[in-house]
Design a protein around this motif. Structure first.
Motif, PDB file in Angstrom:
ATOM      1  N   ARG A  33      36.689  59.757  -6.910  1.00 57.90           N
ATOM      2  CA  ARG A  33      36.748  58.449  -8.028  1.00 57.90           C
ATOM      3  C   ARG A  33      38.141  58.469  -8.448  1.00 57.90           C
ATOM      4  NH1 ARG A  33      36.349  53.899 -10.283  1.00 57.90           N
ATOM      5  NH2 ARG A  33      36.224  53.284 -12.430  1.00 57.90           N
ATOM      6  N   PHE A  34      38.832  59.604  -8.932  1.00 56.99           N
ATOM      7  CA  PHE A  34      40.305  59.833  -9.379  1.00 56.99           C
ATOM      8  C   PHE A  34      41.041  59.440  -8.133  1.00 56.99           C
ATOM      9  CE2 PHE A  34      38.959  62.874 -12.860  1.00 56.99           C
ATOM     10  CZ  PHE A  34      38.604  61.851 -13.517  1.00 56.99           C
ATOM     11  N   PHE A  61      40.326  57.587  -5.284  1.00 60.78           N
ATOM     12  CA  PHE A  61      40.509  56.201  -5.233  1.00 60.78           C
ATOM     13  C   PHE A  61      41.130  55.339  -6.323  1.00 60.78           C
ATOM     14  CE2 PHE A  61      38.203  52.039  -5.147  1.00 60.78           C
ATOM     15  CZ  PHE A  61      38.001  51.797  -3.775  1.00 60.78           C
ATOM     16  N   GLN A  62      40.925  55.736  -7.414  1.00 58.60           N
ATOM     17  CA  GLN A  62      41.734  55.048  -8.628  1.00 58.60           C
ATOM     18  C   GLN A  62      43.348  54.923  -8.242  1.00 58.60           C
ATOM     19  OE1 GLN A  62      40.734  56.858 -12.272  1.00 58.60           O
ATOM     20  NE2 GLN A  62      39.162  55.216 -12.635  1.00 58.60           N
ATOM     21  N   GLY A  63      43.877  56.320  -7.664  1.00 56.55           N
ATOM     22  CA  GLY A  63      45.259  56.270  -7.231  1.00 56.55           C
ATOM     23  C   GLY A  63      45.404  55.336  -6.075  1.00 56.55           C
ATOM     24  N   THR A  97      44.078  52.485  -5.990  1.00 54.47           N
ATOM     25  CA  THR A  97      44.327  50.992  -6.555  1.00 54.47           C
ATOM     26  C   THR A  97      45.386  51.126  -7.208  1.00 54.47           C
ATOM     27  OG1 THR A  97      41.718  51.317  -6.930  1.00 54.47           O
ATOM     28  CG2 THR A  97      42.849  49.851  -8.158  1.00 54.47           C
ATOM     29  N   ILE A  98      46.105  51.970  -8.154  1.00 55.05           N
ATOM     30  CA  ILE A  98      47.317  51.891  -8.724  1.00 55.05           C
ATOM     31  C   ILE A  98      48.203  51.709  -7.474  1.00 55.05           C
ATOM     32  CG2 ILE A  98      48.839  53.284  -9.928  1.00 55.05           C
ATOM     33  CD1 ILE A  98      46.413  54.550 -11.373  1.00 55.05           C
ATOM     34  N   SER A 133      42.949  45.764  -0.221  1.00 50.41           N
ATOM     35  CA  SER A 133      41.316  45.604  -0.128  1.00 50.41           C
ATOM     36  C   SER A 133      40.845  46.150   1.108  1.00 50.41           C
ATOM     37  CB  SER A 133      40.781  44.426  -0.397  1.00 50.41           C
ATOM     38  OG  SER A 133      41.268  43.520   0.506  1.00 50.41           O
ATOM     39  N   ASN A 152      40.914  50.149   1.137  1.00 51.31           N
ATOM     40  CA  ASN A 152      40.164  50.470   0.152  1.00 51.31           C
ATOM     41  C   ASN A 152      38.742  50.413   0.735  1.00 51.31           C
ATOM     42  OD1 ASN A 152      41.785  50.908  -2.126  1.00 51.31           O
ATOM     43  ND2 ASN A 152      41.477  48.816  -2.952  1.00 51.31           N
TER      44      ASN A 152
END
Length: 179
Positions: A55-56, A58-60, A62-63, A68, A71
């Motif tokens: 999750r972390f 994936f957040q990276g 996103t940042i 998309s 992702n």
């Protein structure tokens, strides 16, 4: 398996150890139930920790605003790799891998299985709810080995030299009756 089967052949085959369980799976003693609970909880906890790390990551992404499409590719890649790892791990509990040396396909799929570590941990969790992972396979192999050992012992019962010495007097007695 009864105590009689285990006591028949003290010099017989030894059960194969299972990771985290040793040989406690044979008679379900020595804290077997507690070990199963600990293995199930541990593998589920590790899978949750792995999901948190992903999750972390994936957040990276996103940042970084990679888009998309990327992702979706990442999520699909981890899902496919986890499914493959789950299946490979589950199959390892049910049957032995082939004795043939590793093929190039096996070596190349190791990275996919490493990426899908959550699937392997979830397979370990699911299997430990039912039994020690790999217990059914090892129990079948162990009971077959005990059976083979018992059959070999039955056919070898007695002293072969004593059987020959008993056979010789009968042959001599038959020769005397003829002569």
């Amino acid at each position: 398996m009864s105590d009689a089967q285990r006591s028949v052949a003290p010099d017989g085959p030894e059960p194969e150890e299972i990771r985290f369980f040793g040989t406690t799976w044979v008679a379900h003693d020595g804290g077997y139930a507690l070990r199963r609970v600990a293995v199930a909880a541990g593998s589920l906890l590790l899978a949750a920790a792995g999901a948190l790390v992903l999750r972390f990551a994936f957040q990276g992404l996103t940042i970084a605003a990679v888009g998309s499409f990327v992702n979706v590719l990442i999520v699909a890649g981890f899902a496919v790799c986890s499914a493959l790892a789950f299946r490979r791990t589950w199959d390892g509990f049910v049957r032995r891998p082939g004795t043939a040396p590793e093929t190039a396909a096996d070596r190349s799929s190791q990275s996919l299985l490493l990426i899908g570590f959550i699937g392997s941990l979830l397979a370990y969790f699911c299997r430990s709810l039912v039994e020690a992972p790999g217990e059914k396979l090892r129990r079948a192999e162990y009971e077959a080995a005990l059976e083979r050992h018992a059959r070999r012992r039955e056919t070898r019962a007695g002293n072969p030299a004593a059987r020959r010495s008993k056979a010789k007097p009968n042959a001599k007695a038959k020769a005397k009756k003829r002569g």
